[in-house]
Write a protein that holds these residues in place. Structure first.
Motif, PDB file in Angstrom:
ATOM      1  N   HIS A 183       0.865  -1.182   0.000  1.00 48.52           N
ATOM      2  CA  HIS A 183       0.000   0.000   0.000  1.00 48.52           C
ATOM      3  C   HIS A 183       0.900   1.231   0.000  1.00 48.52           C
ATOM      4  CE1 HIS A 183       0.664   0.710   4.324  1.00 48.52           C
ATOM      5  NE2 HIS A 183       0.617  -0.602   4.436  1.00 48.52           N
ATOM      6  N   GLY A 184       0.296   2.379  -0.261  1.00 59.37           N
ATOM      7  CA  GLY A 184       1.053   3.604  -0.456  1.00 59.37           C
ATOM      8  C   GLY A 184       2.055   3.931   0.636  1.00 59.37           C
ATOM      9  N   ALA A 233      -1.465  -2.527 -10.687  1.00 61.24           N
ATOM     10  CA  ALA A 233      -2.889  -2.782 -10.461  1.00 61.24           C
ATOM     11  C   ALA A 233      -3.161  -2.589  -8.982  1.00 61.24           C
ATOM     12  CB  ALA A 233      -3.251  -4.197 -10.894  1.00 61.24           C
ATOM     13  N   GLY A 234      -4.223  -1.871  -8.679  1.00 63.00           N
ATOM     14  CA  GLY A 234      -4.587  -1.615  -7.294  1.00 63.00           C
ATOM     15  C   GLY A 234      -5.779  -2.453  -6.867  1.00 63.00           C
ATOM     16  N   HIS A 263      -1.363   6.634  -9.248  1.00 61.22           N
ATOM     17  CA  HIS A 263      -2.549   6.713 -10.103  1.00 61.22           C
ATOM     18  C   HIS A 263      -2.152   6.755 -11.580  1.00 61.22           C
ATOM     19  CE1 HIS A 263      -4.689   8.556  -6.402  1.00 61.22           C
ATOM     20  NE2 HIS A 263      -4.659   7.244  -6.358  1.00 61.22           N
ATOM     21  N   ARG A 264      -1.088   7.478 -11.896  1.00 63.15           N
ATOM     22  CA  ARG A 264      -0.595   7.546 -13.274  1.00 63.15           C
ATOM     23  C   ARG A 264      -0.118   6.164 -13.734  1.00 63.15           C
ATOM     24  NH1 ARG A 264       2.918  11.025 -12.343  1.00 63.15           N
ATOM     25  NH2 ARG A 264       4.737   9.683 -12.156  1.00 63.15           N
ATOM     26  N   LEU A 265       0.611   5.451 -12.872  1.00 63.92           N
ATOM     27  CA  LEU A 265       1.100   4.118 -13.210  1.00 63.92           C
ATOM     28  C   LEU A 265      -0.055   3.133 -13.370  1.00 63.92           C
ATOM     29  CD1 LEU A 265       4.160   3.954 -10.781  1.00 63.92           C
ATOM     30  CD2 LEU A 265       4.246   4.113 -13.279  1.00 63.92           C
ATOM     31  N   GLU A 266      -1.086   3.313 -12.572  1.00 62.30           N
ATOM     32  CA  GLU A 266      -2.267   2.445 -12.673  1.00 62.30           C
ATOM     33  C   GLU A 266      -3.003   2.693 -13.992  1.00 62.30           C
ATOM     34  OE1 GLU A 266      -5.633   0.805  -9.604  1.00 62.30           O
ATOM     35  OE2 GLU A 266      -5.080   2.922  -9.445  1.00 62.30           O
ATOM     36  N   ARG A 267      -3.177   3.955 -14.352  1.00 66.47           N
ATOM     37  CA  ARG A 267      -3.838   4.281 -15.624  1.00 66.47           C
ATOM     38  C   ARG A 267      -3.048   3.741 -16.815  1.00 66.47           C
ATOM     39  NH1 ARG A 267      -4.491   9.201 -13.078  1.00 66.47           N
ATOM     40  NH2 ARG A 267      -2.808  10.117 -14.310  1.00 66.47           N
ATOM     41  N   ALA A 268      -1.727   3.703 -16.695  1.00 66.09           N
ATOM     42  CA  ALA A 268      -0.868   3.209 -17.771  1.00 66.09           C
ATOM     43  C   ALA A 268      -0.817   1.681 -17.816  1.00 66.09           C
ATOM     44  CB  ALA A 268       0.546   3.768 -17.607  1.00 66.09           C
ATOM     45  N   TYR A 304      -0.997  -1.935  -4.140  1.00 64.07           N
ATOM     46  CA  TYR A 304      -0.600  -1.910  -5.543  1.00 64.07           C
ATOM     47  C   TYR A 304       0.367  -3.050  -5.829  1.00 64.07           C
ATOM     48  CZ  TYR A 304      -2.605   2.719  -5.339  1.00 64.07           C
ATOM     49  OH  TYR A 304      -3.462   3.771  -5.166  1.00 64.07           O
ATOM     50  N   ALA A 305       0.208  -3.653  -7.004  1.00 59.41           N
ATOM     51  CA  ALA A 305       1.084  -4.737  -7.445  1.00 59.41           C
ATOM     52  C   ALA A 305       1.535  -4.443  -8.865  1.00 59.41           C
ATOM     53  CB  ALA A 305       0.344  -6.072  -7.386  1.00 59.41           C
TER      54      ALA A 305
END
Length: 112
Positions: free
Chosen positions: A24-25, A61-62, A52-57, A75-76
């Motif tokens: 987690h963060g 995955a969160g 959030h940017r890495l997740e959108r890309a 996050y993984a």
């Protein structure tokens, strides 16, 4: 370490932490701080937009969970994130060798 020094490297650092295991963060912040011996101390306001940017890309995955009655998102690294991290590590190795050669005034080794 000044925040400006992390520009362009933050994503790689986060991916590297997550390559070891999902977190987690706040645990990401703690890992960066511990492994860098307190040189990298990110504020939450820097970390979460990057996550959030890495997740959108599609690089991380969160997933939401509950711990001690509180919701938190862990996050993984995704397969695309691992591929990206591998390439970023190669790029970093070449870049740091070149910068080191300039700073130390020694010939730059040929790194593949």
């Amino acid at each position: 370490m000044r925040g400006e020094m992390l520009k362009g490297h933050l994503d790689m650092l986060i991916l590297s932490v997550l390559a070891r295991r999902p977190r987690h963060g706040y645990a990401i912040i703690e890992d960066l701080r511990a492994t860098s011996r307190d040189a990298l101390d990110l504020p939450e306001g820097t970390l979460y937009p990057a996550l959030h940017r890495l997740e959108r890309a599609g690089l991380v995955a969160g997933t939401w969970s509950e711990a001690s009655g509180r919701r938190r998102k862990s996050y993984a690294l995704t397969p695309l994130g691992m591929t990206t991290l591998t390439e970023e590590r190669r790029t970093w190795t070449r870049f740091s060798a070149a910068v080191g050669a300039v700073l130390e005034e020694v010939p730059w080794p040929s790194i593949s």
